[in-house]
Design an enzyme around this catalytic site. Structure first.
Site, PDB file in Angstrom:
ATOM      1  N   LYS A  83       0.702  -1.151   0.035  1.00 19.89           N
ATOM      2  CA  LYS A  83       0.031  -0.162   0.123  1.00 19.89           C
ATOM      3  C   LYS A  83       0.785   1.226   0.101  1.00 19.89           C
ATOM      4  CE  LYS A  83      -3.684  -2.444   2.634  1.00 19.89           C
ATOM      5  NZ  LYS A  83      -3.026  -3.407   2.935  1.00 19.89           N
TER       6      LYS A  83
ATOM      7  N   GLU B 218      -4.082  -1.778  -4.739  1.00 19.57           N
ATOM      8  CA  GLU B 218      -2.793  -2.417  -4.301  1.00 19.57           C
ATOM      9  C   GLU B 218      -1.618  -3.058  -5.203  1.00 19.57           C
ATOM     10  OE1 GLU B 218      -3.106  -5.146  -0.952  1.00 19.57           O
ATOM     11  OE2 GLU B 218      -4.679  -3.940   0.039  1.00 19.57           O
TER      12      GLU B 218
ATOM     13  N   ARG C 200      -7.932  -9.504  -9.100  1.00 21.57           N
ATOM     14  CA  ARG C 200      -6.561  -9.548  -9.022  1.00 21.57           C
ATOM     15  C   ARG C 200      -5.904  -9.932 -10.212  1.00 21.57           C
ATOM     16  NH1 ARG C 200      -3.063 -11.480  -5.086  1.00 21.57           N
ATOM     17  NH2 ARG C 200      -3.618  -9.645  -4.230  1.00 21.57           N
TER      18      ARG C 200
ATOM     19  N   LYS D 165      -8.112   0.921   6.589  1.00 22.53           N
ATOM     20  CA  LYS D 165      -7.112  -0.406   6.603  1.00 22.53           C
ATOM     21  C   LYS D 165      -5.868   0.118   6.998  1.00 22.53           C
ATOM     22  CE  LYS D 165      -7.146   0.029   1.647  1.00 22.53           C
ATOM     23  NZ  LYS D 165      -7.847  -0.606   0.130  1.00 22.53           N
TER      24      LYS D 165
ATOM     25  N   ARG E  30     -15.516  -7.180   1.899  1.00 21.09           N
ATOM     26  CA  ARG E  30     -14.237  -7.556   1.607  1.00 21.09           C
ATOM     27  C   ARG E  30     -14.213  -8.605   0.610  1.00 21.09           C
ATOM     28  NH1 ARG E  30     -11.609  -8.698   7.226  1.00 21.09           N
ATOM     29  NH2 ARG E  30     -13.487  -9.683   7.543  1.00 21.09           N
TER      30      ARG E  30
ATOM     31  N   ASN F 100       0.852  -5.909  -4.972  1.00 20.85           N
ATOM     32  CA  ASN F 100       1.165  -6.933  -4.021  1.00 20.85           C
ATOM     33  C   ASN F 100       2.469  -7.559  -4.426  1.00 20.85           C
ATOM     34  OD1 ASN F 100      -1.351  -7.388  -2.013  1.00 20.85           O
ATOM     35  ND2 ASN F 100      -1.968  -6.975  -4.065  1.00 20.85           N
TER      36      ASN F 100
ATOM     37  N   ASP G  57      -4.234  -5.265  -7.348  1.00 18.75           N
ATOM     38  CA  ASP G  57      -5.913  -5.332  -7.174  1.00 18.75           C
ATOM     39  C   ASP G  57      -6.508  -4.175  -7.875  1.00 18.75           C
ATOM     40  OD1 ASP G  57      -5.381  -7.615  -5.648  1.00 18.75           O
ATOM     41  OD2 ASP G  57      -5.082  -6.608  -3.789  1.00 18.75           O
TER      42      ASP G  57
ATOM     43  N   ARG H 128     -12.574 -11.349  -7.825  1.00 15.09           N
ATOM     44  CA  ARG H 128     -12.729 -11.851  -6.497  1.00 15.09           C
ATOM     45  C   ARG H 128     -13.988 -11.174  -6.005  1.00 15.09           C
ATOM     46  NH1 ARG H 128      -7.096 -10.881  -3.674  1.00 15.09           N
ATOM     47  NH2 ARG H 128      -7.645  -8.967  -4.376  1.00 15.09           N
TER      48      ARG H 128
END
Length: 323
Positions: free
Chosen positions: A128, A285, A214, A164, A236, A287, A276, A228
Site C-alpha cells: 500500500k 494495491e 486480482r 485499513k 471484503r 502485492n 488489485d 474476487r
C-alpha cells in the site's frame, strides 16, 4: 537448466494446498527437476567470516495430495550462496522489522543467488506504499494517523469510508465506516494503538460488490486475472476472508494500468506481482511480498502461470551469471 531452489515460507504443515501459490510454484519447480529446500526466515544467520548467509533447511518433495502433500528430509545448515541458485521469498506478512531484516540479509546474496522477488524492492515497495506512485489510477487516498486529518479527508469525500492498516494482508482489519462517521474516532484510536505506522483511508467504492480483480504480472507482463467477489454479509472480497473467485478479462483501463506498471516492476526485479483493481478502474494495491491467485487463474484459464514465473526466473538467473 537445473536450479537448486530454496523456499523461505511459513510451515508446510499449515498451508491450504488447494489454493496456495507457493505450493503451486513448488510443484512447478519440481516438475522441471529442480531440487527443493524449505526453511524459516528465523533461521537465517550471517557470518562476516567469508560473507556467509546460511539457513537451517530441509530438502522437500511435494505432491497434490491433501493431508500428505510433502515429504521432508533431515534438516541441515546450508550456505545460501554456495548450495542454492534461487530463493523464493514467500513467507506471509506481517511486514514488520523481522520481515525487513530478512530482506537486508538476503540482499547480501546479490550477484550470487537470485532472490525472487528482489528483497531490496520488496522492502522499498510494500503493497500500500508503492501504489502511491501511481496515484492517477487510485481512488482518493489518505495515509495519516491524526483524526483531524481523517475528518478533513472525510469532509472532502462524504459518504462511507474504508480504513485499513498500511501493512496488512488478506483483508484483515479492514473496516467500513458509515457516512455519519459514528465509529471513526474509535477506529482511529484503535489503529493508533495497535500499529505504529499510519493507516490508509479511502472512500468506500460500491463497485466492490461486483468484485475486486486480482491481476498477476510476471516480469511486468500480464499472465492472467481473476475476479474476487465478497461472500455473504461481507464487503471484503479477499479469498482469505470468504470471498470467491470467478473468471474474468481485463478492461481497457486495466490494460492501461498494467502497461504503466509493467516496466517499473520489471526494472525493480519484481517477477511475481499481483495488483488489485476495483470497478475495472481503481488500482488499490500492488502485492509484492507474497502474492497469490495463480492457482485460480490457472484453473479458470487453463494456463500455467507457475511455468511463466519459472521461465522468467531461468532467464534472470542466466543473465545474473553472465554479469
Amino acid at each position: 537448466m537445473t536450479l537448486r531452489v530454496a523456499v523461505q515460507m511459513d510451515p508446510l504443515e499449515t498451508i491450504n494446498i488447494a489454493g496456495d501459490s507457493s505450493f503451486h510454484l513448488m510443484l512447478g519447480a519440481q516438475a522441471r527437476g529442480y531440487p527443493l529446500w524449505h526453511y524459516d526466515v528465523r533461521t537465517l544467520a550471517y557470518d562476516t567470516d567469508g560473507n556467509r548467509l546460511t539457513a537451517w533447511a530441509a530438502p522437500v518433495t511435494v505432491q497434490r495430495v491433501e493431508g500428505d502433500h510433502f515429504q521432508r528430509g533431515e534438516y541441515q545448515l546450508i550456505d545460501l550462496a554456495e548450495d542454492i541458485d534461487v530463493i523464493l521469498m514467500r513467507q506471509d506478512p506481517p511486514f514488520d522489522l523481522g520481515y525487513i531484516t530478512g530482506t537486508h540479509l538476503l540482499e547480501r546474496l546479490a550477484g550470487r543467488t537470485l532472490v525472487v522477488n528482489d528483497p531490496v524492492s520488496v522492502r522499498n515497495a510494500p503493497e500500500k506504499v508503492m501504489v502511491l506512485d501511481f496515484a492517477e489510477f487510485m481512488p482518493p487516498t489518505l495515509v495519516a494517523r491524526r483524526i483531524e486529518d481523517v475528518k478533513i479527508f472525510h469532509a472532502k469525500h462524504p459518504g462511507d469510508l474504508v480504513v485499513k492498516p498500511l501493512h496488512g494482508n488478506g483483508g484483515k482489519a479492514v473496516f467500513r465506516v458509515p457516512a455519519d462517521g459514528s465509529n471513526l474516532g474509535a477506529l482511529t484510536e484503535l489503529f493508533g494503538t495497535v500499529w505504529p505506522e499510519p493507516f490508509m483511508v479511502q472512500p468506500f467504492l460500491p463497485e466492490v460488490s461486483e468484485g475486486d480483480k486480482r491481476i498477476v504480472l510476471v516480469d511486468g507482463v500480464v499472465a492472467g486475472a481473476i475476479n474476487r467477489k465478497p461472500g455473504q454479509g461481507e464487503f471484503r472480497s479477499n479469498l482469505a476472508v470468504g470471498g470467491y473467485a470467478e473468471a474474468t478479462t481485463l478492461t481497457a483501463r486495466e490494460e492501461e494500468i498494467c502497461a504503466a506498471l509493467g516496466p517499473v516492476l520489471r526494472d525493480k526485479g519484481l517477477v511475481f506481482v499481483g495488483i488489485d483493481v476495483i470497478g475495472g478502474k481503481y488500482l488499490t494495491e500492488i502485492n509484492v511480498t507474497s502474492p497469490t491467485g495463480i492457482v485460480a487463474i490457472d484453473r479458470f484459464n487453463g494456463s500455467d502461470v507457475a511455468g511463466m514465473i519459472w521461465d522468467a526466473i531461468e532467464t534472470r538467473h542466466a543473465a545474473m551469471l553472465r554479469g
